[in-house]
Design a protein around this motif. Structure first.
Motif, mmCIF file in Angstrom:
data_model
loop_
_atom_site.group_PDB
_atom_site.id
_atom_site.type_symbol
_atom_site.label_atom_id
_atom_site.label_comp_id
_atom_site.label_asym_id
_atom_site.label_seq_id
_atom_site.Cartn_x
_atom_site.Cartn_y
_atom_site.Cartn_z
ATOM 1 N N GLU A 26 -6.170 0.522 -15.361
ATOM 2 C CA GLU A 26 -5.318 -0.577 -14.941
ATOM 3 C C GLU A 26 -5.099 -0.515 -13.436
ATOM 4 O O GLU A 26 -5.208 0.523 -12.821
ATOM 5 N N THR A 53 -9.761 -5.723 -11.756
ATOM 6 C CA THR A 53 -8.366 -5.907 -12.111
ATOM 7 C C THR A 53 -8.224 -5.861 -13.628
ATOM 8 O O THR A 53 -9.169 -6.196 -14.347
ATOM 9 N N SER A 55 -5.898 -7.660 -14.933
ATOM 10 C CA SER A 55 -5.210 -8.921 -15.168
ATOM 11 C C SER A 55 -6.030 -9.840 -16.075
ATOM 12 O O SER A 55 -7.264 -9.883 -15.987
ATOM 13 N N THR A 56 -5.338 -10.592 -16.901
ATOM 14 C CA THR A 56 -5.988 -11.609 -17.715
ATOM 15 C C THR A 56 -5.914 -12.974 -17.035
ATOM 16 O O THR A 56 -6.514 -13.928 -17.493
ATOM 17 N N GLN A 57 -5.183 -13.039 -15.928
ATOM 18 C CA GLN A 57 -5.020 -14.279 -15.172
ATOM 19 C C GLN A 57 -6.111 -14.360 -14.097
ATOM 20 O O GLN A 57 -6.566 -13.342 -13.593
ATOM 21 N N THR A 156 -3.192 -11.252 -7.901
ATOM 22 C CA THR A 156 -3.102 -11.591 -9.320
ATOM 23 C C THR A 156 -1.629 -11.554 -9.707
ATOM 24 O O THR A 156 -0.899 -10.668 -9.259
ATOM 25 N N PRO A 157 -1.181 -12.493 -10.533
ATOM 26 C CA PRO A 157 0.243 -12.557 -10.844
ATOM 27 C C PRO A 157 0.755 -11.385 -11.680
ATOM 28 O O PRO A 157 1.917 -11.020 -11.574
ATOM 29 N N ASP A 158 -0.117 -10.779 -12.482
ATOM 30 C CA ASP A 158 0.371 -9.734 -13.387
ATOM 31 C C ASP A 158 -0.260 -8.370 -13.149
ATOM 32 O O ASP A 158 -0.172 -7.487 -13.980
ATOM 33 N N ASP A 159 -0.913 -8.190 -12.012
ATOM 34 C CA ASP A 159 -1.514 -6.888 -11.683
ATOM 35 C C ASP A 159 -1.169 -6.584 -10.226
ATOM 36 O O ASP A 159 -1.902 -6.922 -9.315
ATOM 37 N N VAL A 160 -0.001 -5.980 -10.033
ATOM 38 C CA VAL A 160 0.488 -5.764 -8.670
ATOM 39 C C VAL A 160 0.305 -4.326 -8.201
ATOM 40 O O VAL A 160 0.576 -4.019 -7.047
#
Length: 174
Positions: A26, A53, A55-57, A156-160
């Motif tokens: 991750e 990433t 992320s799925t976004q 990415t919005p969900d992988d910071v």
């Protein structure tokens, strides 16, 4: 060699193994394969950028330009001032051409990409500039002012967690 029977491991060990593999797989990771590029005036160039990433976004890809802190052509031609050489020898990590605050140089957005939509920065409109493949920056005809640092930035919005940017230095020669 003995086979590992996961069922015989205590729950804390299983949690540690899961955490280790989560940390490895991750997080955002951005890499540019070439840290320095030299290209010729009026020729095309592709600055490569790879990212991974969890992320799925869809990721937003942005390329940002930062000019040199001072002119690098003298160094490219083998002429460097004694003052710069003396300071560089004292601090081997400091590069007088790239290490300065952004307020002392030109900073601008080159291009951004979200999904298949590419938006070109104001300064680059009308030029053959785009983002190709996943995150590579294509400049069709290099100009004198294109020398500098180019930052590949991935959002990415969900992988910071992780490293979301890396830079490549481009030196345009005539």
């Amino acid at each position: 060699m003995n086979d590992l029977n996961i069922g015989s491991l205590p729950q804390t060990s299983l949690n540690q193994i899961h955490h280790f593999y989560s940390v490895v797989t991750e997080g955002l990771l951005v890499r540019v394969p070439e840290k320095k590029r030299v290209a010729m005036l009026f020729q095309p160039v592709v600055l490569r950028c790879h990212f991974s990433t969890s992320s799925t976004q869809p990721a937003v890809v942005q390329w940002k330009f930062k000019s040199y802190c001072q002119d690098r052509m003298g160094e490219a031609l083998g002429v460097v001032s004694a003052g710069i050489q003396a300071v560089s020898k004292r601090n081997l990590e400091w590069d007088p051409y790239v290490d300065c605050v952004d307020s002392r140089r030109t900073v601008r957005i080159v291009a951004s990409k979200q999904g298949s939509a590419v938006t070109i920065g104001e300064f680059y409109k009308g030029r053959d500039v785009t983002i190709v493949h996943d995150a590579d920056l294509h400049i069709g005809k290099l100009m004198w002012g294109d020398s500098g640092l180019y930052y590949c930035i991935i959002v990415t919005p969900d992988d910071v967690d992780g490293e979301n940017e890396e830079s490549v230095e481009l030196l345009v020669l005539g």
